[in-house]
Design a protein around this motif. Structure first.
Motif, PDB file in Angstrom:
ATOM      1  N   GLU A  83     -14.784 -31.109  44.717  1.00  9.86           N
ATOM      2  CA  GLU A  83     -13.872 -32.099  45.480  1.00  9.86           C
ATOM      3  C   GLU A  83     -13.062 -31.677  46.451  1.00  9.86           C
ATOM      4  OE1 GLU A  83     -13.852 -35.875  46.948  1.00  9.86           O
ATOM      5  OE2 GLU A  83     -15.423 -35.020  45.731  1.00  9.86           O
ATOM      6  N   MET A  84     -12.142 -30.456  45.641  1.00  9.61           N
ATOM      7  CA  MET A  84     -10.952 -30.028  46.425  1.00  9.61           C
ATOM      8  C   MET A  84     -11.401 -29.290  47.694  1.00  9.61           C
ATOM      9  SD  MET A  84      -9.253 -28.532  42.883  1.00  9.61           S
ATOM     10  CE  MET A  84      -7.883 -27.693  43.729  1.00  9.61           C
ATOM     11  N   ARG A  85     -12.492 -28.756  47.729  1.00 11.20           N
ATOM     12  CA  ARG A  85     -12.694 -27.978  48.923  1.00 11.20           C
ATOM     13  C   ARG A  85     -13.842 -28.825  49.917  1.00 11.20           C
ATOM     14  NH1 ARG A  85     -14.810 -22.062  46.135  1.00 11.20           N
ATOM     15  NH2 ARG A  85     -12.836 -22.049  44.504  1.00 11.20           N
ATOM     16  N   LYS A  86     -14.061 -30.272  49.542  1.00 13.04           N
ATOM     17  CA  LYS A  86     -15.159 -30.849  50.429  1.00 13.04           C
ATOM     18  C   LYS A  86     -14.776 -31.089  52.024  1.00 13.04           C
ATOM     19  CE  LYS A  86     -17.805 -35.057  50.032  1.00 13.04           C
ATOM     20  NZ  LYS A  86     -17.627 -35.556  51.653  1.00 13.04           N
ATOM     21  N   GLN A  87     -13.308 -31.192  52.221  1.00 10.12           N
ATOM     22  CA  GLN A  87     -12.987 -31.434  53.447  1.00 10.12           C
ATOM     23  C   GLN A  87     -13.286 -30.209  54.332  1.00 10.12           C
ATOM     24  OE1 GLN A  87     -12.140 -34.641  54.629  1.00 10.12           O
ATOM     25  NE2 GLN A  87     -12.176 -33.455  56.582  1.00 10.12           N
ATOM     26  N   ILE A  88     -12.773 -29.167  53.768  1.00  7.81           N
ATOM     27  CA  ILE A  88     -12.966 -27.887  54.314  1.00  7.81           C
ATOM     28  C   ILE A  88     -14.321 -27.520  54.748  1.00  7.81           C
ATOM     29  CG2 ILE A  88     -12.227 -25.396  53.911  1.00  7.81           C
ATOM     30  CD1 ILE A  88     -10.082 -26.111  52.218  1.00  7.81           C
ATOM     31  N   HIS A  89     -15.225 -27.818  53.665  1.00 10.57           N
ATOM     32  CA  HIS A  89     -16.712 -27.406  53.651  1.00 10.57           C
ATOM     33  C   HIS A  89     -17.304 -28.542  54.992  1.00 10.57           C
ATOM     34  CE1 HIS A  89     -20.946 -28.335  53.040  1.00 10.57           C
ATOM     35  NE2 HIS A  89     -21.108 -27.324  52.928  1.00 10.57           N
ATOM     36  N   ASP A  90     -16.714 -29.669  55.118  1.00  7.21           N
ATOM     37  CA  ASP A  90     -17.365 -30.613  55.984  1.00  7.21           C
ATOM     38  C   ASP A  90     -16.700 -29.968  57.558  1.00  7.21           C
ATOM     39  OD1 ASP A  90     -18.703 -31.975  54.410  1.00  7.21           O
ATOM     40  OD2 ASP A  90     -17.184 -33.571  54.076  1.00  7.21           O
ATOM     41  N   ASP A  91     -15.559 -29.674  57.513  1.00  8.79           N
ATOM     42  CA  ASP A  91     -15.254 -29.269  58.788  1.00  8.79           C
ATOM     43  C   ASP A  91     -15.772 -28.129  59.388  1.00  8.79           C
ATOM     44  OD1 ASP A  91     -13.217 -31.401  58.887  1.00  8.79           O
ATOM     45  OD2 ASP A  91     -11.600 -30.006  58.135  1.00  8.79           O
ATOM     46  N   ALA A  92     -16.150 -27.234  58.499  1.00 14.16           N
ATOM     47  CA  ALA A  92     -16.811 -25.960  58.737  1.00 14.16           C
ATOM     48  C   ALA A  92     -18.343 -26.168  59.196  1.00 14.16           C
ATOM     49  CB  ALA A  92     -16.647 -24.977  57.494  1.00 14.16           C
ATOM     50  N   LYS A  93     -18.681 -27.075  58.452  1.00 17.29           N
ATOM     51  CA  LYS A  93     -20.396 -27.427  58.851  1.00 17.29           C
ATOM     52  C   LYS A  93     -20.344 -27.923  60.289  1.00 17.29           C
ATOM     53  CE  LYS A  93     -24.072 -30.288  57.317  1.00 17.29           C
ATOM     54  NZ  LYS A  93     -24.578 -31.252  56.195  1.00 17.29           N
ATOM     55  N   ARG A  94     -19.408 -29.001  60.504  1.00 16.17           N
ATOM     56  CA  ARG A  94     -19.338 -29.669  61.830  1.00 16.17           C
ATOM     57  C   ARG A  94     -19.281 -28.458  62.874  1.00 16.17           C
ATOM     58  NH1 ARG A  94     -16.897 -33.905  59.280  1.00 16.17           N
ATOM     59  NH2 ARG A  94     -14.856 -33.008  59.643  1.00 16.17           N
ATOM     60  N   ALA A  95     -18.236 -27.470  62.572  1.00 20.24           N
ATOM     61  CA  ALA A  95     -18.010 -26.424  63.756  1.00 20.24           C
ATOM     62  C   ALA A  95     -19.222 -25.608  63.773  1.00 20.24           C
ATOM     63  CB  ALA A  95     -16.925 -25.551  63.265  1.00 20.24           C
ATOM     64  N   GLU A  96     -20.109 -25.289  62.707  1.00 20.71           N
ATOM     65  CA  GLU A  96     -21.114 -24.261  62.914  1.00 20.71           C
ATOM     66  C   GLU A  96     -22.252 -25.391  63.547  1.00 20.71           C
ATOM     67  OE1 GLU A  96     -23.575 -21.037  62.192  1.00 20.71           O
ATOM     68  OE2 GLU A  96     -21.469 -21.398  62.351  1.00 20.71           O
TER      69      GLU A  96
END
Length: 701
Positions: A83-96
């Motif tokens: 949950e702590m990393r969810k926002q970072i993961h979503d941003d990275a996914k959209r960028a990819e």
């Protein structure tokens, strides 16, 4: 393979004033198939179809310890951290996704898809196992287990697979089991089946008239708007389809026919029910001596169960083809009429599927293909027969484990003969092998591979109980190679090597009627002993495939090529009736090299050799065949010694001169060369290597 299932209503047992109606709902997506008649013996049908249910739900594969609670805690911890990393993961996914939007399709997309597809199916199977244990009703809705029903001119039979795909059941009911008028539409279809239907079966009684109906009304009314009409689309795994063909591969292999009394099977199951083995071996050992009753030994207890039924006749059968032409089974090989043959089968707890039908059985017939190969058990109940086909062992399912295609498919099938055979069977519905041979003009021995090809495509079935081939389409169309998968690469390469790359160095007939052949196949040394039907009785090859698997997964390409060449070559002249006596070591290979064996092991070898009426040299050769690969796989002599347990190992490691006894041994040159290489590698004595091989293999001999 995607399969359409269309059912009108659900299969059920309905009560009526005059009795009960066992109503099966057939698959309306298949050609019209129906049957309706009254049963003479409802109890027999109840017990037999319940035994078939036990086959369907059977799953004896090893199940690891339940760690659900621990995994739930671990998952919760992971979710908290994720949950702590969810926002970072979503941003990275959209960028990819934005980056690759305009890029071409990657070349390895298909490979990655297959990898992800495998992960999906592993998760789906795991979920299905949990549902089967915790929510059977939901499991039934999600996992297909509908049996295949065939209405034939003389029988109605039901086929099914176990959940672990290691057991196959077929309940065959003669038309004589029904009374009164019979309505029938010949063909094969699926029928709706559920756990509730099984529970309703238990209400069948002998004092109530019972009618069996593969309901014909579903084909006669407009069902599209009916509330009971439902359509299902399921994705059948290829292993389920291949399994039906692999079972028929067993008909192309020589099988020993053994008649067991019902009391013998009951004694086996009763002991297994009361006792749980704590160590191996976990096999049933059939000790077969022509002219004597068969004996079944339960390991590891060593309990012998002697059948009181017919004596063992020592014969073979190959898919209805009797090689000798003189009677239903070939007589025992000349010179071996009193020799006891031992065949081992594993996965014996699957036999509990027969428990319910034993009180109604007249006898049980067993077809044994060989040690570690499948076995077929036929419970005879008057006008009904239950066929239980078991793979080599529980974890070795019909699709992937036994290599039956390689054992049975070494002869190229003639597709023209296969076309003629299936047309004849479509017309006649059932026929013996001789009748099909007469209709197609093909010899019986050449017809068996063609019939095997049709069986793999799901077009026919060999009825072990009646000894006839039947037209039965497991799917509406023939199964293609894209569904079944290509032939095994060892079989394909074996056929290629047989076309001029096999050099036979020695080919001779042994005194017991078998044929010994030594050859080089594409530069690889191999040797084999064939019986009169060209079945591999013993073999050895220097290739890596044989080193890993032996014959457990089927012969390697070199042995397959050798079999193809030998089966088409003339039979060599038999040896003279009175051969010259062997030298002191008991072998034809040399005058005998002397080996200093530990006295304890030398005495044990002499006693065992006398009990089996063989020489010490021959005994050590057999021991090396079994234990040699294990010893060669060790990284040091200390590790090799650790493979054997007991005080006897100390006599090898700390051998004294006064504790040794010289024995003249005449070993096969290949065995002697292998032993010498291992001894040089470990800097040990050849006698010590042979002694270790005996300690590792003595229980198997």
């Amino acid at each position: 393979m995607n399969v359409d299932l269309r059912y009108l209503g659900k299969s059920s047992v309905l009560g009526a004033a005059q009795g009960l109606l066992v109503r099966f709902s057939p698959n309306l997506a298949r050609p019209k198939t129906f049957f309706d008649a009254s049963l003479r013996h409802p109890i027999r049908f109840r017990e037999a179809v319940s035994a078939l249910h036990d086959v369907v739900v059977g799953d004896l594969k090893f199940k690891p310890k339940d760690k659900t609670a621990y995994l739930a805690w671990k998952k919760a911890e992971a979710e908290r951290e994720a949950e702590m990393r969810k926002q970072i993961h979503d941003d990275a996914k959209r960028a990819e996704l934005a980056r690759i939007a305009k890029e071409p399709v990657p070349p390895n997309l298909d490979k990655d898809f297959q990898k992800m597809h495998r992960i999906y199916w592993d998760a789906r199977i795991k979920w299905a196992n949990e549902l089967a244990s915790n929510d059977p009703e939901m499991f039934r809705h999600l996992v297909p287990c509908d049996p295949v029903v065939t209405v034939a001119p003389d029988v109605v039979f039901f086929e099914c697979f176990s959940k672990d795909e290691s057991s196959y059941g077929c309940l065959s009911v003669d038309r004589e089991a029904f009374e009164g008028a019979q309505e029938a539409g010949l063909g094969t279809t699926n029928v709706d089946y559920s756990i509730a239907l099984y529970e309703h079966f238990q209400t069948l009684r002998s004092y109530r008239k019972t009618r069996l109906s593969v309901d014909p009304t579903g084909f006669e009314v407009s069902v599209a708007g009916s509330s009971d009409y439902r359509e299902e689309k399921i994705d059948l795994p290829p292993s389920w389809l291949r399994g039906f063909g692999q079972i028929q591969a067993s008909t192309c292999l020589p099988s020993r026919r053994v008649e067991l009394g019902v009391e013998a099977v009951y004694a086996i199951l009763a002991h297994l029910k009361r006792n749980r083995e704590k160590s191996g071996p976990r096999s049933l050992r059939f000790q077969l001596t022509p002219g004597k009753p068969p004996v079944v030994v339960l390991d590891p207890w060593g309990i012998e169960v002697t059948s009181r039924g017919p004596v063992y006749d020592g014969g073979l059968e190959i898919g209805g083809y009797m090689p000798s032409g003189g009677g239903p089974y070939r007589s025992a090989p000349v010179g071996r009429s009193s020799v006891t043959e031992e065949i081992k089968v594993w996965g014996r707890r699957r036999l509990f599927a027969l428990a319910r039908v034993l009180p109604l059985c007249e006898s049980v017939e067993v077809r044994l293909l060989g040690s570690g190969l499948p076995s077929i058990w036929i419970a005879k109940m008057g006008e009904m027969r239950l066929v239980l086909a078991l793979s080599g062992w529980t974890a070795n399912d019909w699709t992937s484990g036994s290599g039956l295609d390689m054992l049975a498919g070494a002869i190229n099938p003639d597709k023209r003969t296969a076309d003629l055979a299936i047309r004849f069977l479509q017309k006649e519905q059932r026929a013996t092998l001789s009748a099909i041979a007469a209709a197609t003009g093909a010899p019986e021995e050449g017809l068996v591979p063609a019939l095997h090809l049709l069986a793999k495509q799901g077009q026919l079935i060999y009825d072990h109980a009646d000894g006839v081939y039947r037209h039965r389409q497991v799917m509406p169309t023939a199964l293609s190679e894209s569904l079944l998968g290509p032939e095994h690469p060892e079989l394909v390469e074996g056929r290629a090597i047989a076309k001029g790359a096999v050099s036979v160095e020695r080919d001779e007939m042994l005194s017991d009627g078998r044929r010994a052949v030594v050859a080089k196949a594409k530069g690889t040394s191999c040797e084999a002993i064939f019986d009169a039907d060209f079945a591999l009785k013993k073999a050895k090859c220097s290739c890596s495939y044989f080193h890993r698997n032996g014959l457990r997964a089927g012969p390697c390409r070199h042995l397959l090529a050798l079999k193809l060449v030998v089966s088409g070559s003339p039979i060599p002249a038999p040896p003279p009736p009175a051969p010259a006596p062997a030298p002191a070591g008991g072998s034809m290979w040399s005058s005998g090299e002397r080996f200093a064996l530990p006295r304890e092991i030398a005495d044990e070898l002499q006693k065992h050799a006398a009990r089996r009426s063989v020489t010490t040299s021959r005994l050590l050769e057999e021991a090396w065949d079994i234990a040699g690969p294990r010893i060669q796989g060790a990284r040091s002599w200390t590790e090799a010694l650790a493979l054997a347990a007991g005080t006897s190992v100390k006599s090898i490691a700390t051998r004294k001169v006064e504790d040794a006894r010289e024995e003249p041994l005449a070993l096969h040159p290949d065995v002697l060369a292998e032993v010498s290489r291992v001894a040089d590698r470990f800097r040990a004595q050849k006698a010590a290597v042979l002694s270790l091989a005996w300690l590792l293999a003595r229980r198997s001999l």
